[in-house]
Design a protein around this motif. Structure first.
Motif, PDB file in Angstrom:
ATOM      1  N   GLY A  37      13.257  47.707   4.521  1.00 56.80           N
ATOM      2  CA  GLY A  37      13.621  46.700   3.645  1.00 56.80           C
ATOM      3  C   GLY A  37      14.706  46.676   2.863  1.00 56.80           C
ATOM      4  O   GLY A  37      15.572  45.967   2.827  1.00 56.80           O
ATOM      5  N   HIS A  38      15.178  48.020   2.460  1.00 55.92           N
ATOM      6  CA  HIS A  38      16.473  48.095   1.804  1.00 55.92           C
ATOM      7  C   HIS A  38      17.655  48.057   2.564  1.00 55.92           C
ATOM      8  O   HIS A  38      18.498  47.312   2.471  1.00 55.92           O
ATOM      9  CB  HIS A  38      16.622  49.861   1.239  1.00 55.92           C
ATOM     10  N   GLU A  39      17.519  48.252   4.053  1.00 52.47           N
ATOM     11  CA  GLU A  39      18.345  47.934   5.171  1.00 52.47           C
ATOM     12  C   GLU A  39      18.617  46.592   5.335  1.00 52.47           C
ATOM     13  O   GLU A  39      19.760  45.918   5.429  1.00 52.47           O
ATOM     14  CB  GLU A  39      18.127  48.798   6.512  1.00 52.47           C
ATOM     15  N   LEU A  40      17.627  45.861   5.441  1.00 52.05           N
ATOM     16  CA  LEU A  40      17.668  44.476   5.405  1.00 52.05           C
ATOM     17  C   LEU A  40      18.305  43.805   4.258  1.00 52.05           C
ATOM     18  O   LEU A  40      19.065  42.760   4.289  1.00 52.05           O
ATOM     19  CB  LEU A  40      16.311  43.962   5.517  1.00 52.05           C
ATOM     20  N   ARG A  41      18.016  44.250   2.953  1.00 53.71           N
ATOM     21  CA  ARG A  41      18.934  43.718   1.678  1.00 53.71           C
ATOM     22  C   ARG A  41      20.026  43.979   1.740  1.00 53.71           C
ATOM     23  O   ARG A  41      20.926  43.131   1.481  1.00 53.71           O
ATOM     24  CB  ARG A  41      17.651  44.058   0.464  1.00 53.71           C
ATOM     25  N   ALA A  42      20.147  45.422   1.971  1.00 59.77           N
ATOM     26  CA  ALA A  42      21.913  45.656   1.667  1.00 59.77           C
ATOM     27  C   ALA A  42      22.746  45.518   2.694  1.00 59.77           C
ATOM     28  O   ALA A  42      24.098  45.424   2.576  1.00 59.77           O
ATOM     29  CB  ALA A  42      21.680  46.963   1.342  1.00 59.77           C
ATOM     30  N   CYS A  43      22.116  45.797   4.129  1.00 59.55           N
ATOM     31  CA  CYS A  43      23.181  45.642   5.211  1.00 59.55           C
ATOM     32  C   CYS A  43      23.004  44.533   6.175  1.00 59.55           C
ATOM     33  O   CYS A  43      23.761  44.403   6.895  1.00 59.55           O
ATOM     34  CB  CYS A  43      22.826  47.085   6.152  1.00 59.55           C
ATOM     35  N   SER A  44      21.946  44.041   6.346  1.00 55.13           N
ATOM     36  CA  SER A  44      21.602  43.033   7.558  1.00 55.13           C
ATOM     37  C   SER A  44      20.862  41.761   6.811  1.00 55.13           C
ATOM     38  O   SER A  44      19.705  41.217   7.206  1.00 55.13           O
ATOM     39  CB  SER A  44      20.626  43.630   8.327  1.00 55.13           C
ATOM     40  N   PRO A  45      21.372  41.219   5.757  1.00 53.49           N
ATOM     41  CA  PRO A  45      20.440  40.118   5.019  1.00 53.49           C
ATOM     42  C   PRO A  45      20.454  38.767   5.969  1.00 53.49           C
ATOM     43  O   PRO A  45      19.871  38.023   5.645  1.00 53.49           O
ATOM     44  CB  PRO A  45      21.308  39.953   3.648  1.00 53.49           C
ATOM     45  N   HIS A  46      21.412  38.746   6.859  1.00 53.89           N
ATOM     46  CA  HIS A  46      21.527  37.832   7.725  1.00 53.89           C
ATOM     47  C   HIS A  46      20.101  37.496   8.649  1.00 53.89           C
ATOM     48  O   HIS A  46      19.776  36.500   9.037  1.00 53.89           O
ATOM     49  CB  HIS A  46      22.511  37.838   8.732  1.00 53.89           C
ATOM     50  N   PHE A  47      19.406  38.519   8.580  1.00 51.80           N
ATOM     51  CA  PHE A  47      17.993  38.545   9.165  1.00 51.80           C
ATOM     52  C   PHE A  47      16.913  37.708   8.277  1.00 51.80           C
ATOM     53  O   PHE A  47      15.826  37.305   8.746  1.00 51.80           O
ATOM     54  CB  PHE A  47      17.523  39.830   9.752  1.00 51.80           C
ATOM     55  N   GLY A 104      10.988  48.306  -0.047  1.00 51.90           N
ATOM     56  CA  GLY A 104       9.995  49.197  -0.397  1.00 51.90           C
ATOM     57  C   GLY A 104       9.064  49.272   1.085  1.00 51.90           C
ATOM     58  O   GLY A 104       8.177  50.230   1.091  1.00 51.90           O
ATOM     59  N   GLY A 105       9.542  48.601   2.004  1.00 53.68           N
ATOM     60  CA  GLY A 105       8.963  48.616   3.247  1.00 53.68           C
ATOM     61  C   GLY A 105       9.672  49.506   4.196  1.00 53.68           C
ATOM     62  O   GLY A 105      10.783  49.660   3.927  1.00 53.68           O
ATOM     63  N   ILE A 106       9.251  50.182   5.315  1.00 60.01           N
ATOM     64  CA  ILE A 106       9.817  51.037   6.068  1.00 60.01           C
ATOM     65  C   ILE A 106       9.464  50.769   7.424  1.00 60.01           C
ATOM     66  O   ILE A 106       8.200  50.248   7.742  1.00 60.01           O
ATOM     67  CB  ILE A 106       9.614  52.585   5.961  1.00 60.01           C
ATOM     68  N   TRP A 107      10.401  51.001   8.442  1.00 57.73           N
ATOM     69  CA  TRP A 107      10.268  51.047   9.813  1.00 57.73           C
ATOM     70  C   TRP A 107      10.811  52.542  10.274  1.00 57.73           C
ATOM     71  O   TRP A 107      11.861  53.016  10.139  1.00 57.73           O
ATOM     72  CB  TRP A 107      11.108  50.152  10.373  1.00 57.73           C
ATOM     73  N   PHE A 108       9.664  53.022  10.835  1.00 57.61           N
ATOM     74  CA  PHE A 108       9.785  54.625  11.190  1.00 57.61           C
ATOM     75  C   PHE A 108       9.254  54.731  12.595  1.00 57.61           C
ATOM     76  O   PHE A 108       8.110  54.768  12.868  1.00 57.61           O
ATOM     77  CB  PHE A 108       9.136  55.453  10.249  1.00 57.61           C
ATOM     78  N   ASP A 109      10.086  54.770  13.651  1.00 55.90           N
ATOM     79  CA  ASP A 109       9.792  55.009  15.118  1.00 55.90           C
ATOM     80  C   ASP A 109       8.735  54.171  15.510  1.00 55.90           C
ATOM     81  O   ASP A 109       7.604  54.441  16.131  1.00 55.90           O
ATOM     82  CB  ASP A 109       9.393  56.496  14.988  1.00 55.90           C
ATOM     83  N   LYS A 152       6.249  43.536   1.992  1.00 57.17           N
ATOM     84  CA  LYS A 152       7.405  44.642   2.310  1.00 57.17           C
ATOM     85  C   LYS A 152       6.853  44.880   3.868  1.00 57.17           C
ATOM     86  O   LYS A 152       7.604  45.234   4.540  1.00 57.17           O
ATOM     87  CB  LYS A 152       6.982  45.576   1.472  1.00 57.17           C
ATOM     88  N   ALA A 153       5.729  45.324   4.151  1.00 54.46           N
ATOM     89  CA  ALA A 153       5.236  45.503   5.508  1.00 54.46           C
ATOM     90  C   ALA A 153       5.682  44.498   6.602  1.00 54.46           C
ATOM     91  O   ALA A 153       6.294  44.615   7.591  1.00 54.46           O
ATOM     92  CB  ALA A 153       3.830  45.657   5.556  1.00 54.46           C
ATOM     93  N   ARG A 154       5.350  43.059   5.914  1.00 47.60           N
ATOM     94  CA  ARG A 154       5.679  41.968   6.862  1.00 47.60           C
ATOM     95  C   ARG A 154       7.092  41.811   7.319  1.00 47.60           C
ATOM     96  O   ARG A 154       7.498  41.788   8.409  1.00 47.60           O
ATOM     97  CB  ARG A 154       5.323  40.808   6.321  1.00 47.60           C
ATOM     98  N   VAL A 155       7.830  42.141   6.233  1.00 46.27           N
ATOM     99  CA  VAL A 155       9.517  41.876   6.850  1.00 46.27           C
ATOM    100  C   VAL A 155       9.873  42.979   7.391  1.00 46.27           C
ATOM    101  O   VAL A 155      10.650  42.809   8.527  1.00 46.27           O
ATOM    102  CB  VAL A 155      10.450  41.658   5.220  1.00 46.27           C
TER     103      VAL A 155
END
Length: 168
Positions: free
Chosen positions: A98-108, A118-123, A87-90
């Motif tokens: 991670g949820h944004e990638l799965r739901a909105c940007s699966p093309h990445f 369950g992984g996050i990107w915050f600032d 989760k951290a890796r992706v």
């Protein structure tokens, strides 16, 4: 013989800062684990990435700043550490939650990427958490990232402004 030099990690968000940030959030997590609000597993693993190291700088493993487990690892019913690392890796590789990638940007996403969120990107801070429901994995990750950023700000403000942070 040439030695491989890794780039410097964050000056203000180092391993000690990560330990401090996680310790600030652990009481909240423990209360959630004890009440089963966060999920039924009773276990948790956290992977916190160095915010100054990017995928273009080093290998994923070299950018892991700190890992922390809750619960008796010998009783784990799944490899929560592996899940948290993936989760951290992706999130680290894509600079997205991670949820944004799965739901909105699966093309990445690549075939080798994790299919769970369950992984996050915050600032600029990537955190992977596993063991709770994925929405609580994210909440815990954001809490830890916000605490790390606060610790880093406190440390940075204690250093007088100058052209070079370390006097070099």
């Amino acid at each position: 013989m040439t030695s491989l030099l890794l780039p410097d990690g964050s000056l203000f968000a180092d391993r000690n800062a990560a330990e401090q940030a996680v310790s600030m959030v652990v009481p909240m997590i423990q209360a959630g684990l004890d009440s089963k609000t966060l999920g039924d597993s009773g276990f948790l693993h956290i992977v916190l990435m160095d915010p100054a190291l990017r995928p273009t700088d080093c290998a994923f493993e070299d950018a892991i700043l700190y890992e922390y487990s809750m619960g008796d690892r010998s009783a784990w019913d799944a490899d929560y550490a592996l899940y948290a690392r993936e989760k951290a890796r992706v999130s680290w590789m894509n600079a997205r939650n991670g949820h944004e990638l799965r739901a909105c940007s699966p093309h990445f996403l690549r075939a080798s990427d994790t299919g769970v969120w369950g992984g996050i990107w915050f600032d600029g801070i990537a955190v992977g958490v596993s063991g709770a429901f994925p929405w609580f994995d994210e909440a815990i990750g954001v809490s830890i990232a916000a605490a790390l950023r606060a610790v880093a700000k406190q440390r940075a403000l204690a250093v007088p402004e100058s052209l070079w942070l370390t006097g070099t």
